[in-house]
Design an enzyme around this catalytic site. Structure first.
Site, PDB file in Angstrom:
ATOM      1  N   SER A 289       0.842  -1.191   0.000  1.00 51.62           N
ATOM      2  CA  SER A 289       0.000   0.000   0.000  1.00 51.62           C
ATOM      3  C   SER A 289       0.882   1.248   0.000  1.00 51.62           C
ATOM      4  CB  SER A 289      -0.958  -0.036   1.196  1.00 51.62           C
ATOM      5  OG  SER A 289      -2.018   0.870   1.017  1.00 51.62           O
TER       6      SER A 289
ATOM      7  N   GLU B 141      -9.116  -6.330  -3.756  1.00 54.07           N
ATOM      8  CA  GLU B 141      -8.426  -5.332  -2.942  1.00 54.07           C
ATOM      9  C   GLU B 141      -9.371  -4.512  -2.050  1.00 54.07           C
ATOM     10  OE1 GLU B 141      -5.297  -4.563  -2.444  1.00 54.07           O
ATOM     11  OE2 GLU B 141      -4.128  -5.413  -4.097  1.00 54.07           O
TER      12      GLU B 141
END
Length: 470
Positions: free
Chosen positions: A71, A192
């Site tokens: 991330s 996701e």
């Protein structure tokens, strides 16, 4: 020490939000180069310098450093690939569920001025910054929202192109070939945004999301790829799919393609599809950040993964990921004895490793139609090769002269080339000019910089790079 993989793992801290990225005239006057911002990146560079100078004392090898993150950590890793100040400080990189993101200095500066003016309107720029240093940091953080709120990825504060730490935007740097060329592992997860999307999604919400993110001319195609469905479950699947593919699957492909075309070091792409084995979590699929439990082998220590909840499939995934990740960290190649073969990534075939209980390395073309669709949505033009080293049977080197040039270019074309088109792209992948059936082109009207030329004829493609000077 990561004892299971025989590696030394170092985690770092860096300034976040406004403290990490504020650009402001009052800070510029304090800087030796007249620029501000990118303090978070300075922290990261300092940490890498510390590792270079000290890691031997912890049993590490300063000549074999892998930077990896997920991330925001993946964004940082991707950005470091493009920074000249990071050259030589790391030797491999792993980007998990992210791509590099850097904004313009002008936009960052405007944002910084507006932010400071919310706290103090009067005084010189230096006086305003002096006042800001007296404000408790909590007053800054309370103004920030979740970067994944509603499933829409948004980062309020970003690194900026300052001409020092970052000289240009990531894709332009990749296309130029002037970046930190190291073996790269990059990938994302199949669902996701399943934890960030609304729990209940109705069909009309899919319609609204498509209307929000897709131009009118492409909405019919969007509905074909992501049907609104007739139930909440069907609608939520498409909703999560839109958020996942538009923000992760496709952007991962763009970065993998651009890097692989412009360096000699290998690229390895993965797609994490393993699902938790308990029903309460299985419904969320392979959500953002889930793979970290398995990379670090600590799902078995989590509340919902302990004891009888930890299944053989979970163990198989964590053991495979530990070996793939640490093999890559040591050698730049994740493969090893007893592991499913992970194919090297090429932009021409888009092959990847699917990570699940029984990994699958025999797949090529990851959600291709959906990724192609999202490229069309933003008018994305794929990178071309600046080095011509990736093996592609339908893509050949083009010769031309003079190069560099101040204007005219003469092409040395194969004799059997008759009906063809020529396209000129700038370093951002934007088409600048096109021609048909000529062996001369004129760049006199273009700004100085790097341009990419592509000739297409009957399935054959010829590519090259041009340097335009005054």
């Amino acid at each position: 020490h990561g004892e299971g993989g025989h590696v030394v793992v170092v985690t770092i801290q860096y300034r976040l939000g406004v403290l990490g990225f504020l650009v402001h005239p009052g800070l510029e006057s304090e800087s030796s180069n007249g620029k501000s911002g990118n303090y978070a990146v300075m922290d990261q560079l300092f940490a890498l310098q510390w590792i270079r100078d000290n890691i031997a004392g912890f049993g590490g090898d300063a000549s074999n450093v892998t930077v990896f993150g997920e991330s925001a950590g993946g964004v940082n890793t991707g950005n470091l690939l493009t920074s000249p100040l990071a050259a030589g400080l790391f030797h491999k990189a792993i980007i998990q569920s992210a791509v590099p993101v850097i904004t313009t200095y002008q936009d960052a500066k405007a944002q910084g001025i507006d932010f400071v003016n919310e706290f103090v309107m009067n005084g010189t720029d230096a006086e305003k910054i002096s006042y800001m240093r007296s404000v408790h940091p909590d007053s800054f953080s309370v103004r920030m929202n979740s970067p994944l709120s509603g499933g829409i990825v948004q980062s309020a504060w970003k690194p900026a192109v300052d001409g020092n730490i970052f000289t240009s935007h990531p894709e332009a740097v990749f296309q130029s070939g002037n970046f930190n060329q190291v073996p790269l592992m990059i990938g994302s997860n199949s669902e996701e945004m399943s934890l960030s999307a609304p729990v209940t999604v109705l069909p009309y919400m899919v319609d609204a999301l498509i209307n929000l993110s897709v131009p009118l001319s492409l909405r019919a195609e969007a509905h074909a790829l992501y049907p609104s469905g007739s139930t909440s479950e069907e609608a939520r699947m498409s909703y999560v799919g839109i958020l996942t593919d538009g923000q992760f699957t496709t952007t991962n492909r763009r970065t993998a393609q651009c890097v692989s075309l412009n360096q000699t070091e290998p690229v390895w792409r993965y797609f994490f599809t393993h699902k938790h084995t308990i029903p309460q979590l299985a419904m969320y699929g392979s959500y953002h950040g889930m793979e970290l439990f398995y990379v670090f082998n600590n799902w078995e220590n989590a509340t919902l993964g302990q004891g009888l909840l930890f299944k053989p499939a979970d163990d198989a995934v964590q053991q495979a990921m530990l070996r793939y990740w640490t093999n890559f960290a040591r050698t730049g190649n994740p493969n090893g004895t007893g592991l499913e073969n992970w194919p090297q990534y090429l932009s021409s075939d888009d092959c990847y490793l699917e990570i699940k209980a029984e990994p699958d390395g025999n797949q090529c073309g990851l959600r291709t139609s959906k990724s192609d669709f999202w490229d069309k949505v933003i008018g994305y033009t794929r990178c071309t090769s600046s080095v011509g080293l990736e093996s592609q049977p339908d893509k050949k080197e083009l010769t031309f002269f003079p190069n560099p040039t101040s204007g005219k270019i003469y092409l040395d074309l194969p004799q059997d080339l008759h009906d063809y088109e020529i396209f000129i792209y700038n370093s951002f992948g934007q088409k600048q000019q096109s021609f048909k059936n000529t062996d001369q082109i004129d760049l006199s009207g273009e700004a100085c910089g790097i341009y990419f030329i592509e000739i297409s004829s009957e399935g054959k493609r010829y590519t090259g790079r041009i340097v335009k000077t005054d």
